[in-house]
Motif scaffolding. Structure first.
Motif, PDB file in Angstrom:
ATOM      1  N   HIS A  68       0.849  -1.190   0.092  1.00 27.04           N
ATOM      2  CA  HIS A  68       0.017  -0.010  -0.045  1.00 27.04           C
ATOM      3  C   HIS A  68       0.846   1.285   0.023  1.00 27.04           C
ATOM      4  O   HIS A  68       1.282   1.541   0.928  1.00 27.04           O
ATOM      5  N   PRO A  69       1.258   1.677  -1.324  1.00 25.16           N
ATOM      6  CA  PRO A  69       2.122   2.748  -1.453  1.00 25.16           C
ATOM      7  C   PRO A  69       1.983   3.909  -0.721  1.00 25.16           C
ATOM      8  O   PRO A  69       2.936   4.845   0.005  1.00 25.16           O
ATOM      9  N   SER A  70       0.724   4.363  -0.384  1.00 28.09           N
ATOM     10  CA  SER A  70       0.283   5.695   0.179  1.00 28.09           C
ATOM     11  C   SER A  70      -0.450   5.342   1.448  1.00 28.09           C
ATOM     12  O   SER A  70      -1.613   5.114   1.511  1.00 28.09           O
ATOM     13  N   PRO A  71       0.229   5.208   2.659  1.00 27.34           N
ATOM     14  CA  PRO A  71      -0.461   4.841   3.897  1.00 27.34           C
ATOM     15  C   PRO A  71      -1.705   5.809   4.184  1.00 27.34           C
ATOM     16  O   PRO A  71      -1.421   7.103   4.049  1.00 27.34           O
ATOM     17  N   ASP A  72      -2.710   5.219   4.795  1.00 25.38           N
ATOM     18  CA  ASP A  72      -3.894   6.101   5.221  1.00 25.38           C
ATOM     19  C   ASP A  72      -3.643   6.770   6.411  1.00 25.38           C
ATOM     20  O   ASP A  72      -4.324   8.115   6.505  1.00 25.38           O
ATOM     21  N   ASP A  73      -2.905   6.422   7.236  1.00 17.83           N
ATOM     22  CA  ASP A  73      -2.597   7.286   8.389  1.00 17.83           C
ATOM     23  C   ASP A  73      -0.964   7.104   8.870  1.00 17.83           C
ATOM     24  O   ASP A  73      -0.570   5.868   9.511  1.00 17.83           O
ATOM     25  N   GLU A  74      -0.223   7.950   8.274  1.00 21.09           N
ATOM     26  CA  GLU A  74       1.395   7.856   8.650  1.00 21.09           C
ATOM     27  C   GLU A  74       1.543   7.647   9.810  1.00 21.09           C
ATOM     28  O   GLU A  74       2.471   6.907  10.339  1.00 21.09           O
ATOM     29  N   ASP A  75       1.030   8.479  11.105  1.00 22.75           N
ATOM     30  CA  ASP A  75       1.616   8.314  12.362  1.00 22.75           C
ATOM     31  C   ASP A  75       1.035   7.061  12.853  1.00 22.75           C
ATOM     32  O   ASP A  75       1.730   6.631  13.676  1.00 22.75           O
ATOM     33  N   GLY A 154      -3.690   3.066  16.349  1.00 27.89           N
ATOM     34  CA  GLY A 154      -4.782   3.821  15.799  1.00 27.89           C
ATOM     35  C   GLY A 154      -5.295   3.362  14.595  1.00 27.89           C
ATOM     36  O   GLY A 154      -6.102   4.130  13.882  1.00 27.89           O
ATOM     37  N   LEU A 155      -4.742   2.408  13.989  1.00 31.53           N
ATOM     38  CA  LEU A 155      -5.285   2.008  12.525  1.00 31.53           C
ATOM     39  C   LEU A 155      -6.544   1.209  12.948  1.00 31.53           C
ATOM     40  O   LEU A 155      -6.736   0.590  13.965  1.00 31.53           O
ATOM     41  N   PRO A 156      -7.505   0.906  12.024  1.00 40.63           N
ATOM     42  CA  PRO A 156      -8.723   0.128  12.362  1.00 40.63           C
ATOM     43  C   PRO A 156      -8.453  -1.004  12.553  1.00 40.63           C
ATOM     44  O   PRO A 156      -7.450  -1.803  11.989  1.00 40.63           O
ATOM     45  N   ILE A 157      -9.242  -1.729  13.456  1.00 39.13           N
ATOM     46  CA  ILE A 157      -9.099  -3.130  14.193  1.00 39.13           C
ATOM     47  C   ILE A 157      -9.149  -4.064  13.188  1.00 39.13           C
ATOM     48  O   ILE A 157      -8.527  -5.014  13.007  1.00 39.13           O
ATOM     49  N   THR A 158      -9.795  -3.795  11.890  1.00 41.57           N
ATOM     50  CA  THR A 158      -9.769  -4.718  10.776  1.00 41.57           C
ATOM     51  C   THR A 158      -8.720  -4.627   9.980  1.00 41.57           C
ATOM     52  O   THR A 158      -8.244  -5.769   9.480  1.00 41.57           O
ATOM     53  N   GLN A 159      -7.775  -3.894  10.143  1.00 46.02           N
ATOM     54  CA  GLN A 159      -6.388  -4.036   9.587  1.00 46.02           C
ATOM     55  C   GLN A 159      -5.573  -4.500  10.406  1.00 46.02           C
ATOM     56  O   GLN A 159      -4.600  -5.200  10.230  1.00 46.02           O
ATOM     57  N   VAL A 160      -5.488  -4.339  11.917  1.00 47.93           N
ATOM     58  CA  VAL A 160      -4.630  -4.637  12.820  1.00 47.93           C
ATOM     59  C   VAL A 160      -4.835  -6.123  13.102  1.00 47.93           C
ATOM     60  O   VAL A 160      -3.775  -6.721  13.319  1.00 47.93           O
ATOM     61  N   ALA A 217       0.565  -7.181   6.155  1.00 44.51           N
ATOM     62  CA  ALA A 217      -0.658  -7.592   6.703  1.00 44.51           C
ATOM     63  C   ALA A 217      -1.501  -6.520   7.160  1.00 44.51           C
ATOM     64  O   ALA A 217      -2.720  -6.227   6.831  1.00 44.51           O
ATOM     65  N   LEU A 218      -0.788  -5.469   7.779  1.00 39.48           N
ATOM     66  CA  LEU A 218      -1.521  -4.110   7.994  1.00 39.48           C
ATOM     67  C   LEU A 218      -2.091  -3.456   6.831  1.00 39.48           C
ATOM     68  O   LEU A 218      -3.103  -2.696   6.846  1.00 39.48           O
ATOM     69  N   ALA A 219      -1.539  -3.837   5.617  1.00 42.09           N
ATOM     70  CA  ALA A 219      -2.078  -3.377   4.509  1.00 42.09           C
ATOM     71  C   ALA A 219      -3.042  -4.093   3.680  1.00 42.09           C
ATOM     72  O   ALA A 219      -3.444  -3.715   2.420  1.00 42.09           O
TER      73      ALA A 219
END
Length: 357
Positions: A68-75, A154-160, A217-219
């Motif tokens: 995922h080249p452009s992260p949705d939430d960099e921090d 801080g990422l959505p639990i569906t990603q985590v 996996a986060l992506a």
């Protein structure tokens, strides 16, 4: 830090450090009611997570951006990557105690630091036992925090959630791999195959392969992409640890923060040592075998280094590192990943296998 034209590794390390500092400060606030002792534990936690090359966080970050080249939430992604550094700090605190190491990055190892505090305060009981207890508890705390930081990045639990599954496997592998290592040392023998198994599970997977998998996996990476990245990450992780084994014997103490020949003094049955024992003349092999895990003078360390060098083991490990790194980069070139991430990962591969510290 993350523009398409390049990557500032120093800035990334600073951001990971800032994320760790904020997280540990949050934990300090929670533990404030426990008083001064908890404060001392948290101060040591801050020390344990300070500095380092941040390879695990970097491979996690670029494993994500490969997919995922452009992260949705960099921090939030940086915080997730920082969780790998808490796991690493936990492993180092425990590892230093199990290996009876005196130093870590040029300062007293955790168990030595707390033992010295006990002794200086004139408390009851055994200072060494107190230091051991403190190191076990701090390592456990850091391990617990690693899971917490990833879950609360801080990422959505569906990603985590998919990343947590990989993280669970990673922690099980490194703990079991560590037990393999101490068992090999206790038996006082290890052939090359056994030493390679220890290397793979104690370090190679959790240093590079699993961090890449966690980032991917986060992506939302597919199983096929995960498999492609594994063909890059595992051999690179093995090359990374083989380089570490060379540094543990031949590294410059002013750069490594460890005494010369530290792995020899600790009695590490590494691939390097196993190869030397196989190839050295019988008398020299017996000398090396008998000396492992004993107090060694600088002259004795130099003697053992010469035995390893003369056996051809040093050169053989260098050749294996080069072969594994080439294999890893070839697999990366074939992987269906973002081209910019591929180039950064190639640079990280070189940094991980050609380093002097």
């Amino acid at each position: 830090m993350t523009g398409r034209s390049g990557w500032d590794s120093a800035e990334f390390r600073d951001r990971v450090q800032a994320a760790l500092d904020v997280f540990v400060d949050e934990q300090a606030a929670v533990l404030t009611p426990l008083g001064d002792d908890a404060d001392r534990l948290v101060r040591e936690a801050h020390t344990s997570v300070s500095g380092g090359k941040r390879f695990r966080a970097a491979f996690c970050y670029w494993g994500h951006r490969a997919v995922h080249p452009s992260p949705d939430d960099e921090d939030a992604l940086v915080r997730a990557c920082a969780a790998l550094e808490l796991l690493h700090a936990s492993a180092l605190v425990h590892d230093d105690y199990m290996d009876a190491s005196d130093t870590r990055r040029g300062r007293p190892a955790t168990h030595r630091q707390f033992g010295a505090e006990h002794r200086a305060s004139g408390w009851r009981g055994d200072p060494e036992q107190y230091g051991a207890a403190a190191a076990i508890l701090l390592g456990d705390l850091l391990l617990s925090w690693s899971d917490e930081l990833l879950r609360r990045c801080g990422l959505p639990i569906t990603q985590v959630a998919p990343a947590l599954e990989v993280f669970d496997r990673c922690r099980s592998e490194v703990i079991a791999g560590q037990f393999l290592d101490v068992s090999v040392q206790a038996r006082g023998r290890a052939d090359v195959e056994t030493a390679m198994t220890v290397l793979r599970y104690k370090s190679a997977r959790y240093s590079i392969e699993r961090p890449i998998h966690i980032g991917a996996a986060l992506a939302g990476a597919s199983p096929e992409t995960i498999a492609e990245l594994a063909r890059f990450g595992l051999p690179l992780g093995e090359a990374f640890q083989l380089r570490d084994d060379l540094l543990g014997v031949f590294g410059d103490p002013s750069a490594t923060g460890k005494p010369a020949g530290d792995d020899l003094i600790e009695g590490k049955r590494t691939v390097l040592v196993a190869l030397a024992l196989d190839a050295a003349p019988p008398a020299e092999a017996a000398r090396l075998d008998a000396a492992l895990g004993t107090a060694l003078s600088p002259d004795e360390v130099a003697e053992l280094c010469a035995i390893i060098d003369d056996s051809g083991a040093h050169a053989q490990v260098e050749a294996v590192i080069e072969e594994l790194a080439t294999h890893a980069v070839t697999a990366l070139d074939r992987a269906q990943v973002d081209d910019h991430a591929r180039e950064v990962l190639r640079g990280l591969a070189a940094a991980a296998t050609q380093r002097a510290v």
